[in-house]
Scaffold this motif. Sequence first.
Motif, short mmCIF file in Angstrom:
data_model
loop_
_atom_site.label_atom_id
_atom_site.label_comp_id
_atom_site.label_asym_id
_atom_site.label_seq_id
_atom_site.Cartn_x
_atom_site.Cartn_y
_atom_site.Cartn_z
N LYS A 41 0.81 -1.22 0.00
CA LYS A 41 0.00 0.00 0.00
C LYS A 41 0.84 1.27 0.00
O LYS A 41 0.34 2.35 -0.31
N MET A 42 2.10 1.15 0.34
CA MET A 42 2.98 2.32 0.27
C MET A 42 3.15 2.75 -1.18
O MET A 42 3.57 3.88 -1.46
N ASP A 43 2.84 1.83 -2.10
CA ASP A 43 2.81 2.16 -3.52
C ASP A 43 4.17 2.64 -4.04
O ASP A 43 4.26 3.58 -4.80
N ILE A 44 5.22 2.00 -3.57
CA ILE A 44 6.56 2.40 -4.01
C ILE A 44 7.21 1.31 -4.86
O ILE A 44 8.35 1.41 -5.26
N TYR A 45 6.43 0.25 -5.13
CA TYR A 45 7.01 -0.88 -5.87
C TYR A 45 6.59 -0.85 -7.34
O TYR A 45 5.49 -0.40 -7.68
N ALA A 69 -8.21 -0.36 -3.24
CA ALA A 69 -7.57 0.88 -2.80
C ALA A 69 -6.97 1.63 -3.99
O ALA A 69 -6.19 2.56 -3.81
N ARG A 70 -7.33 1.21 -5.20
CA ARG A 70 -6.90 1.86 -6.43
C ARG A 70 -5.39 1.74 -6.65
O ARG A 70 -4.80 2.56 -7.34
N ASN A 71 -4.80 0.74 -6.04
CA ASN A 71 -3.37 0.51 -6.28
C ASN A 71 -3.25 -0.33 -7.56
O ASN A 71 -3.87 -1.38 -7.68
N THR A 72 -2.46 0.15 -8.52
CA THR A 72 -2.40 -0.52 -9.82
C THR A 72 -1.05 -1.20 -10.08
O THR A 72 -0.76 -1.59 -11.21
N THR A 73 -0.25 -1.35 -9.03
CA THR A 73 1.04 -2.04 -9.21
C THR A 73 0.80 -3.42 -9.83
O THR A 73 -0.08 -4.15 -9.37
N GLU A 171 -17.32 -7.78 -15.39
CA GLU A 171 -16.85 -7.97 -14.02
C GLU A 171 -15.45 -7.38 -13.85
O GLU A 171 -15.14 -6.75 -12.84
N ARG A 172 -14.64 -7.63 -14.84
CA ARG A 172 -13.27 -7.14 -14.74
C ARG A 172 -13.24 -5.61 -14.80
O ARG A 172 -12.48 -4.97 -14.07
N LEU A 173 -14.08 -5.04 -15.63
CA LEU A 173 -14.15 -3.58 -15.68
C LEU A 173 -14.62 -3.03 -14.33
O LEU A 173 -14.08 -2.05 -13.84
N LEU A 174 -15.61 -3.70 -13.75
CA LEU A 174 -16.10 -3.25 -12.45
C LEU A 174 -14.98 -3.27 -11.42
O LEU A 174 -14.80 -2.32 -10.66
N THR A 175 -14.25 -4.39 -11.39
CA THR A 175 -13.19 -4.52 -10.41
C THR A 175 -12.09 -3.49 -10.66
O THR A 175 -11.58 -2.86 -9.74
N ARG A 176 -11.77 -3.33 -11.93
CA ARG A 176 -10.69 -2.41 -12.27
C ARG A 176 -11.05 -0.95 -11.99
O ARG A 176 -10.22 -0.16 -11.55
N VAL A 177 -12.29 -0.59 -12.29
CA VAL A 177 -12.65 0.81 -12.23
C VAL A 177 -13.25 1.19 -10.88
O VAL A 177 -12.96 2.25 -10.34
N TRP A 178 -14.05 0.29 -10.32
CA TRP A 178 -14.71 0.62 -9.06
C TRP A 178 -14.11 -0.12 -7.87
O TRP A 178 -14.54 0.08 -6.76
N GLY A 179 -13.19 -1.04 -8.14
CA GLY A 179 -12.59 -1.78 -7.04
C GLY A 179 -13.49 -2.88 -6.51
O GLY A 179 -13.22 -3.47 -5.49
#
Length: 225
Positions: A41-45, A69-73, A171-179
């Motif tokens: 979650k630090m989003d540094i990777y 949490a909208r982390n896209t790593t 489903e994938r769009l939902l997960t990707r866009v709305w989490g």
Amino acid sequence: MRILIIEDEKLLSDSIRTLLTAQGYEVEAAYDGEEGLMYAKMDIYDLLILDVMLPKLNGYEVARLLREARNTTPILMLTARSQLQDRVEGLDAGADYYLTKPFDRRELLACIHALLRRQGNQVAELSFGNTSLDLDTGMLLCGEKSVRLSAREFDMMRCLLQSGERNISKERLLTRVWGGGADVVDNNVDVYIGFLRKKLARIGSNVRIEAIRRLGYHLEVSEPC
Ligand code: CA
């Protein structure tokens, strides 16, 4: 490039770390799901290597919580299990690639290079047909014309452009866009697809968003008549 390994098997974790360190990557390790999630979650990777069977939180949960949490790593998921169902579950949870144990080091490195290339080149724009999406400004561009996208429209257009001619499921769009939160209904996808179609038309784009029942959406270029 900084990589986080979330893997409770110390020996495996150490051997991956040794391999990647020798390749010049900066590597850190977490040994259970909670710790891994906290680090990630630090989003540094630039990449997460995520085991499925983990103490405290399993890999699917970690991936899902990060995407919520909208982390896209990018996530490379590791598992001893190889059934299709598990694979689908991992990808649905937000993993980008799935590697079944035991794997050999060349296979692991090939996956890592592919995932880092995909993300690391930090493309400033994604294009399809005569249209492109500027990833810095969120503008959708076609020739001299442009239109600004809202945050959701932008996320959705980016997913569609990344998939291009391949279908991406609702489903994938939902997960990707709305989490994938509980308050999300899949009508949202249709609504935003509608917004995007209007905006594409407004700038004279030749890109069409095609919907195929049960398979989802993909992009096509319409031929001039
Ligand atoms: Ca494990």
